[in-house]
Design a protein around this motif. Structure first.
Motif, short mmCIF file in Angstrom:
data_model
loop_
_atom_site.label_atom_id
_atom_site.label_comp_id
_atom_site.label_asym_id
_atom_site.label_seq_id
_atom_site.Cartn_x
_atom_site.Cartn_y
_atom_site.Cartn_z
N GLU A 212 -15.27 -34.55 81.61
CA GLU A 212 -14.89 -35.80 80.93
C GLU A 212 -14.49 -35.56 79.48
OE1 GLU A 212 -18.34 -38.17 81.49
OE2 GLU A 212 -17.98 -38.50 83.64
N LYS A 213 -15.14 -34.59 78.83
CA LYS A 213 -14.92 -34.36 77.40
C LYS A 213 -14.00 -33.17 77.12
CE LYS A 213 -19.31 -36.49 76.11
NZ LYS A 213 -20.61 -36.35 75.43
N PHE A 214 -13.48 -32.56 78.17
CA PHE A 214 -12.71 -31.32 78.00
C PHE A 214 -11.50 -31.51 77.09
CE2 PHE A 214 -9.38 -28.33 79.49
CZ PHE A 214 -9.99 -27.14 79.09
N SER A 215 -10.77 -32.61 77.27
CA SER A 215 -9.55 -32.81 76.51
C SER A 215 -9.80 -33.20 75.06
CB SER A 215 -8.67 -33.87 77.18
OG SER A 215 -9.34 -35.11 77.24
N SER A 216 -10.98 -33.75 74.78
CA SER A 216 -11.25 -34.28 73.44
C SER A 216 -12.24 -33.46 72.62
CB SER A 216 -11.77 -35.72 73.55
OG SER A 216 -12.99 -35.74 74.30
N THR A 217 -12.82 -32.44 73.23
CA THR A 217 -13.87 -31.65 72.55
C THR A 217 -13.48 -30.18 72.53
OG1 THR A 217 -15.51 -33.22 73.40
CG2 THR A 217 -16.35 -31.15 72.53
N SER A 218 -13.81 -29.50 71.45
CA SER A 218 -13.50 -28.07 71.33
C SER A 218 -14.34 -27.27 72.33
CB SER A 218 -13.79 -27.58 69.92
OG SER A 218 -15.19 -27.60 69.67
N LEU A 219 -13.89 -26.04 72.61
CA LEU A 219 -14.64 -25.17 73.51
C LEU A 219 -16.02 -24.87 72.95
CD1 LEU A 219 -11.79 -22.70 74.53
CD2 LEU A 219 -12.74 -24.56 75.90
N ALA A 220 -16.09 -24.65 71.64
CA ALA A 220 -17.38 -24.40 71.00
C ALA A 220 -18.29 -25.63 71.13
CB ALA A 220 -17.18 -24.05 69.53
N GLY A 221 -17.69 -26.81 70.98
CA GLY A 221 -18.46 -28.04 71.10
C GLY A 221 -19.00 -28.24 72.51
N LEU A 222 -18.22 -27.87 73.51
CA LEU A 222 -18.65 -27.99 74.90
C LEU A 222 -19.79 -27.01 75.20
CD1 LEU A 222 -15.16 -28.39 76.59
CD2 LEU A 222 -16.92 -30.16 76.38
N ASN A 223 -19.69 -25.82 74.65
CA ASN A 223 -20.77 -24.83 74.82
C ASN A 223 -22.07 -25.33 74.21
OD1 ASN A 223 -20.09 -21.97 76.02
ND2 ASN A 223 -18.24 -22.67 74.99
N THR A 224 -21.97 -25.94 73.03
CA THR A 224 -23.16 -26.50 72.37
C THR A 224 -23.74 -27.65 73.19
OG1 THR A 224 -22.30 -25.92 70.18
CG2 THR A 224 -23.99 -27.63 70.28
N LEU A 225 -22.87 -28.49 73.73
CA LEU A 225 -23.32 -29.61 74.55
C LEU A 225 -24.13 -29.13 75.74
CD1 LEU A 225 -21.16 -32.63 75.67
CD2 LEU A 225 -22.39 -31.31 77.37
N VAL A 226 -23.62 -28.13 76.44
CA VAL A 226 -24.30 -27.63 77.64
C VAL A 226 -25.65 -27.01 77.26
CG1 VAL A 226 -24.20 -25.93 79.50
CG2 VAL A 226 -22.18 -27.29 78.92
N THR A 227 -25.67 -26.24 76.20
CA THR A 227 -26.93 -25.63 75.74
C THR A 227 -27.97 -26.71 75.45
OG1 THR A 227 -25.77 -23.75 74.77
CG2 THR A 227 -28.00 -24.17 73.99
N GLU A 228 -27.55 -27.77 74.77
CA GLU A 228 -28.47 -28.86 74.44
C GLU A 228 -28.98 -29.58 75.68
OE1 GLU A 228 -26.18 -31.29 71.82
OE2 GLU A 228 -26.62 -30.08 70.04
N ARG A 229 -28.11 -29.79 76.66
CA ARG A 229 -28.53 -30.49 77.89
C ARG A 229 -29.64 -29.70 78.61
NH1 ARG A 229 -26.50 -33.64 75.44
NH2 ARG A 229 -24.72 -35.01 75.87
N PHE A 230 -29.51 -28.39 78.63
CA PHE A 230 -30.51 -27.59 79.33
C PHE A 230 -31.79 -27.42 78.50
CE2 PHE A 230 -27.08 -26.77 82.19
CZ PHE A 230 -27.69 -26.45 83.39
N LEU A 231 -31.67 -27.43 77.18
CA LEU A 231 -32.87 -27.37 76.34
C LEU A 231 -33.70 -28.63 76.52
CD1 LEU A 231 -31.48 -25.83 73.02
CD2 LEU A 231 -33.05 -24.76 74.66
N GLN A 232 -33.04 -29.72 76.87
CA GLN A 232 -33.75 -30.99 77.09
C GLN A 232 -34.53 -30.98 78.41
OE1 GLN A 232 -30.55 -33.84 76.82
NE2 GLN A 232 -30.28 -33.52 74.63
N ASN A 233 -34.24 -30.03 79.27
CA ASN A 233 -34.99 -29.90 80.53
C ASN A 233 -35.52 -28.48 80.64
OD1 ASN A 233 -35.94 -29.65 83.16
ND2 ASN A 233 -34.46 -31.11 83.97
N PRO A 234 -36.73 -28.23 80.16
CA PRO A 234 -37.29 -26.87 80.13
C PRO A 234 -37.56 -26.28 81.52
CG PRO A 234 -38.97 -28.48 79.54
CD PRO A 234 -37.67 -29.22 79.60
#
Length: 281
Positions: A212-234
């Motif tokens: 959903e965010k691929f066209s509007s978010t940088s690749l670095a931003g997407l990597n950060t997003l994914v890392t944060e999502r998994f940190l929220q579920n240990p």
């Protein structure tokens, strides 16, 4: 439905069929689920005879504990296949029918395809995949072979294998089937607890958010997003997240409108390793 446990009898049965019969092939490691069955149904719709192999291939496991724990349910697998309408032949061999005493993999050069993602984390895995797929294709001699897109990198490797060995077979990739919570269907799902099964839906939800965010978010931003999502579920341990070019599988450094991209995730729920992927554009 006929079951063969030895390649000699399978080859004989296939060679005794009608000369112009189209043969479809679905290689599996068993513990069959609806995803596998969808491959077999696809094959049945487009071929006269379909061979389904059930074989847990030891040379593609770089972790002996993973090989030992891999689910094996041959009786259930046979019951599922018996429900299908059509000419299905099952090949259910022992290791000794496909390997000599060394049980070793052939070394392949798949180019850069083997060095990305799964190749980085599972050394020798694709040599094992190439070895067994080559053996099976040469035994069955199908017109068409069917593979699921959940293992998208494997699908690309198999296409490369067929080109390297100049095997006369068409490789067809089939869509991922998902559980109600979005988790990609996999034999490994049988090893998940009920809690892990529900938590693992995060993999699919994260891939959806990336798309959903691929066209509007940088690749670095997407990597950060994914890392944060998994940190929220240990309870889910992210092994890797990659956005890669669909054709080369190389990690994307920048977006190119002329290229197609796909997001890949590998994560652990306890000691169960799960993979998934999704096209982005």
């Amino acid at each position: 439905m006929v079951i063969h446990t030895q390649k000699e009898t399978l080859v004989q049965a296939l060679s005794s069929g009608a000369k112009n019969d189209k043969i479809g092939f679905v290689p599996t490691m068993g513990a069959l689920h609806k995803g596998h069955i969808s491959l077999v149904k696809n094959a049945l719709e487009n071929n006269d005879v379909v061979v389904v192999s059930i074989f847990v291939n030891p040379t593609q496991f770089n972790n002996s504990a993973d090989l030992e724990k891999y689910p094996r349910t041959p009786e259930d697998d046979i019951s599922l296949l018996k429900k299908l309408k059509g000419d299905v032949i099952v090949y259910l061999p022992e290791v000794s029918d496909l390997y000599d005493a060394s049980v070793s993999a052939k070394k392949y050069n798949f180019g850069n395809l083997e060095n990305e993602m799964e190749g980085k984390h599972r050394k020798g895995h694709f040599d094992g995949v190439g070895t067994i797929v080559s053996k099976l294709l040469k035994i069955v001699k199908p017109n068409t072979a069917y593979f699921g897109e959940k293992d998208f990198q494997q699908l690309q490797i198999v296409k490369k294998l067929v080109a390297i060995e100049m095997l006369p077979v068409k490789i067809v990739g089939c869509p991922i089937l998902r559980e109600k919570n979005g988790l990609a269907m996999s034999s490994r799902n049988k090893r998940l607890t009920a809690k892990q099964f529900e938590e693992a839906a995060l993999i699919y939800k994260t891939l959806q958010e990336v798309r959903e965010k691929f066209s509007s978010t940088s690749l670095a931003g997407l990597n950060t997003l994914v890392t944060e999502r998994f940190l929220q579920n240990p309870n889910l341990n992210l092994e890797y997240f990659e956005i890669a070019n669909e054709k080369t599988l190389k990690t994307a450094k920048r977006k190119n409108k002329a290229s197609k991209y796909r997001a890949f995730i590998a994560a652990f729920a306890g000691d169960v390793r799960l993979i998934d992927n999704m096209p982005l554009n």
